[in-house]
Design a protein around this motif. Structure first.
Motif, short mmCIF file in Angstrom:
data_model
loop_
_atom_site.label_atom_id
_atom_site.label_comp_id
_atom_site.label_asym_id
_atom_site.label_seq_id
_atom_site.Cartn_x
_atom_site.Cartn_y
_atom_site.Cartn_z
N UNK A 88 0.85 -1.19 0.00
CA UNK A 88 0.00 0.00 0.00
C UNK A 88 0.88 1.24 0.00
N UNK A 89 0.38 2.32 -0.58
CA UNK A 89 1.05 3.61 -0.50
C UNK A 89 0.82 4.18 0.89
N UNK A 90 1.80 4.82 1.44
CA UNK A 90 1.64 5.53 2.70
C UNK A 90 1.64 7.01 2.37
N UNK A 91 0.54 7.69 2.75
CA UNK A 91 0.40 9.10 2.45
C UNK A 91 0.21 9.86 3.76
N UNK A 92 0.54 11.16 3.75
CA UNK A 92 0.36 11.93 4.98
C UNK A 92 -1.13 12.06 5.35
N UNK A 93 -1.37 12.10 6.62
CA UNK A 93 -2.74 12.28 7.12
C UNK A 93 -3.20 13.70 6.81
N UNK A 94 -4.39 13.82 6.21
CA UNK A 94 -4.87 15.16 5.85
C UNK A 94 -6.08 15.59 6.67
N UNK A 95 -6.76 14.64 7.32
CA UNK A 95 -7.91 14.95 8.14
C UNK A 95 -7.56 14.60 9.57
N UNK A 96 -7.77 15.57 10.44
CA UNK A 96 -7.44 15.33 11.86
C UNK A 96 -8.66 14.99 12.64
#
Length: 96
Positions: A88-96
């Motif tokens: 899987x791609x790991x992407x930065x969290x955008x929703x807190x």
């Protein structure tokens, strides 16, 4: 159809552009020529001329969908990712 100053001002406002005063007349003439050309094309009687291509008559080639499992494709894609884990791609969290 001719393009008058009011119509040209409306078009420039809608297009978000500005025209210098000395180019207004030239632009009106050019736009009027374009509109007259299109009106000439619309006046042609083309009903007796068959269309060279009609998308409604064409048939899509049918082929069987074959499922192929090729894990090397996913691996090569993930090798180019900045961050990946467990396929899987790991992407930065955008929703807190």
């Amino acid at each position: 159809m001719t393009i008058d100053t009011a119509l040209l001002n409306k078009l420039t406002r809608l297009g978000g552009i500005t025209l210098e005063d000395e180019k207004l007349e030239i632009t009106k003439n050019h736009l009027s020529e374009i509109v007259n050309f299109v009106e000439n094309i619309n006046a042609l009687e083309l009903d007796a001329i068959p269309a060279s291509f009609n998308p409604l008559d064409s048939k899509l080639p049918m082929r069987e969908d074959i499922v192929e499992f090729k894990p090397e494709i996913a691996k090569s894609v993930l090798d180019n990712a900045p961050s990946a884990e467990d396929n899987f791609f790991i992407v930065p969290k955008i929703i807190e």
